[in-house]
Motif scaffolding. Structure first.
Motif, short mmCIF file in Angstrom:
data_model
loop_
_atom_site.label_atom_id
_atom_site.label_comp_id
_atom_site.label_asym_id
_atom_site.label_seq_id
_atom_site.Cartn_x
_atom_site.Cartn_y
_atom_site.Cartn_z
N THR A 138 -75.75 -40.37 -33.88
CA THR A 138 -75.14 -39.99 -32.61
C THR A 138 -73.77 -40.63 -32.49
OG1 THR A 138 -75.36 -40.07 -30.20
CG2 THR A 138 -76.31 -41.90 -31.42
N SER A 139 -72.89 -40.00 -31.73
CA SER A 139 -71.57 -40.60 -31.52
C SER A 139 -71.60 -41.59 -30.36
CB SER A 139 -70.53 -39.51 -31.26
OG SER A 139 -70.88 -38.76 -30.12
N ARG A 140 -72.66 -41.54 -29.58
CA ARG A 140 -72.82 -42.51 -28.48
C ARG A 140 -73.58 -43.71 -29.00
NH1 ARG A 140 -75.71 -39.94 -23.63
NH2 ARG A 140 -77.33 -40.32 -25.13
N LEU A 141 -73.25 -44.85 -28.53
CA LEU A 141 -73.95 -46.08 -28.85
C LEU A 141 -73.97 -46.39 -30.35
CD1 LEU A 141 -76.97 -45.58 -26.44
CD2 LEU A 141 -74.89 -46.89 -26.00
N VAL A 142 -72.85 -46.08 -31.05
CA VAL A 142 -72.76 -46.44 -32.46
C VAL A 142 -72.58 -47.95 -32.54
CG1 VAL A 142 -71.40 -46.17 -34.58
CG2 VAL A 142 -71.73 -44.21 -33.05
N PRO A 143 -73.45 -48.63 -33.27
CA PRO A 143 -73.33 -50.09 -33.36
C PRO A 143 -71.96 -50.50 -33.90
CG PRO A 143 -75.41 -49.34 -34.32
CD PRO A 143 -74.58 -48.12 -34.04
N PRO A 144 -71.40 -51.57 -33.39
CA PRO A 144 -70.10 -52.05 -33.87
C PRO A 144 -70.06 -52.27 -35.37
CG PRO A 144 -70.70 -53.21 -31.86
CD PRO A 144 -71.89 -52.38 -32.26
N LYS A 145 -71.16 -52.75 -35.96
CA LYS A 145 -71.20 -52.98 -37.41
C LYS A 145 -71.01 -51.67 -38.18
CE LYS A 145 -76.24 -52.68 -37.68
NZ LYS A 145 -77.48 -53.37 -37.97
N VAL A 146 -71.50 -50.56 -37.64
CA VAL A 146 -71.34 -49.26 -38.29
C VAL A 146 -69.88 -48.82 -38.22
CG1 VAL A 146 -71.96 -46.81 -38.18
CG2 VAL A 146 -73.73 -48.57 -37.94
N ARG A 147 -69.26 -48.97 -37.06
CA ARG A 147 -67.85 -48.62 -36.90
C ARG A 147 -66.97 -49.44 -37.85
NH1 ARG A 147 -67.22 -45.34 -32.44
NH2 ARG A 147 -68.75 -45.60 -30.80
N VAL A 148 -67.24 -50.74 -37.92
CA VAL A 148 -66.46 -51.63 -38.80
C VAL A 148 -66.64 -51.22 -40.26
CG1 VAL A 148 -66.28 -54.01 -39.66
CG2 VAL A 148 -66.40 -53.57 -37.20
#
Length: 165
Positions: A138-148
């Motif tokens: 999902t594009s909502r609530l993507v964990p920060p570790k995933v974005r990094v």
């Protein structure tokens, strides 16, 4: 992915429509490759049609490879006596002289430069370029570790592309 609790998957493929979110990270150029011993024994194909007379090394369940000819897709049925459930298996079989494989350029760069493998260039077609995708639920609530991680991977792929030029 959702049911297993997986935060992120990296895919090198054509993506099917789904409810998952996909972010393209890079193009993934692929080449036909074979060992010098295989080519010496069986000859080098010069056209897509000639691949029908060669031992091709696909992933398990893959019966066709897609090529482009003048921008038009062409699906070629494979003749193979071997398949593997992993790219590493296809790569190893190719190095051992078992046939022609369709592998990512980054995966075979060292083998090509050392002469362990040779690129097979067809006069009438080129292998389809796939993309490298980051896929997440999902594009909502993507964990920060995933974005990094996605940003770091995108940066590394961009740098690899720059240094390969």
């Amino acid at each position: 992915m959702v049911s297993s609790g997986t935060d992120l998957a990296i895919r090198i493929a054509r993506l099917k429509d789904s409810s998952l979110i996909a972010r393209k990270l890079a193009d993934n150029r692929r080449s036909l490759v074979a060992s010098p011993a295989y080519l010496e024994k069986h000859g080098t194909p010069h056209s897509a049609g000639e691949l029908a007379y060669h031992n091709c090394l696909p992933l398990c369940g893959v019966t066709h490879w897609t090529f482009l000819k003048a921008g038009v897709e062409r699906s070629l049925r494979l003749r193979s006596r071997f398949s593997s459930t992993s790219i590493e298996g296809c790569h190893a079989a190719c190095l051992a002289g078992a046939g022609i494989a369709l592998l990512s350029d980054w995966n075979v760069a060292d083998d090509l430069s050392s002469g362990r493998l040779m690129r097979v260039t067809l006069e009438d077609a080129e292998p389809e370029t796939l993309a490298i995708w980051a896929v997440y639920p999902t594009s909502r609530l993507v964990p920060p570790k995933v974005r990094v991680f996605i940003d770091a991977l995108l940066s590394a792929l961009t740098e690899m592309k720059r240094s390969a030029r």
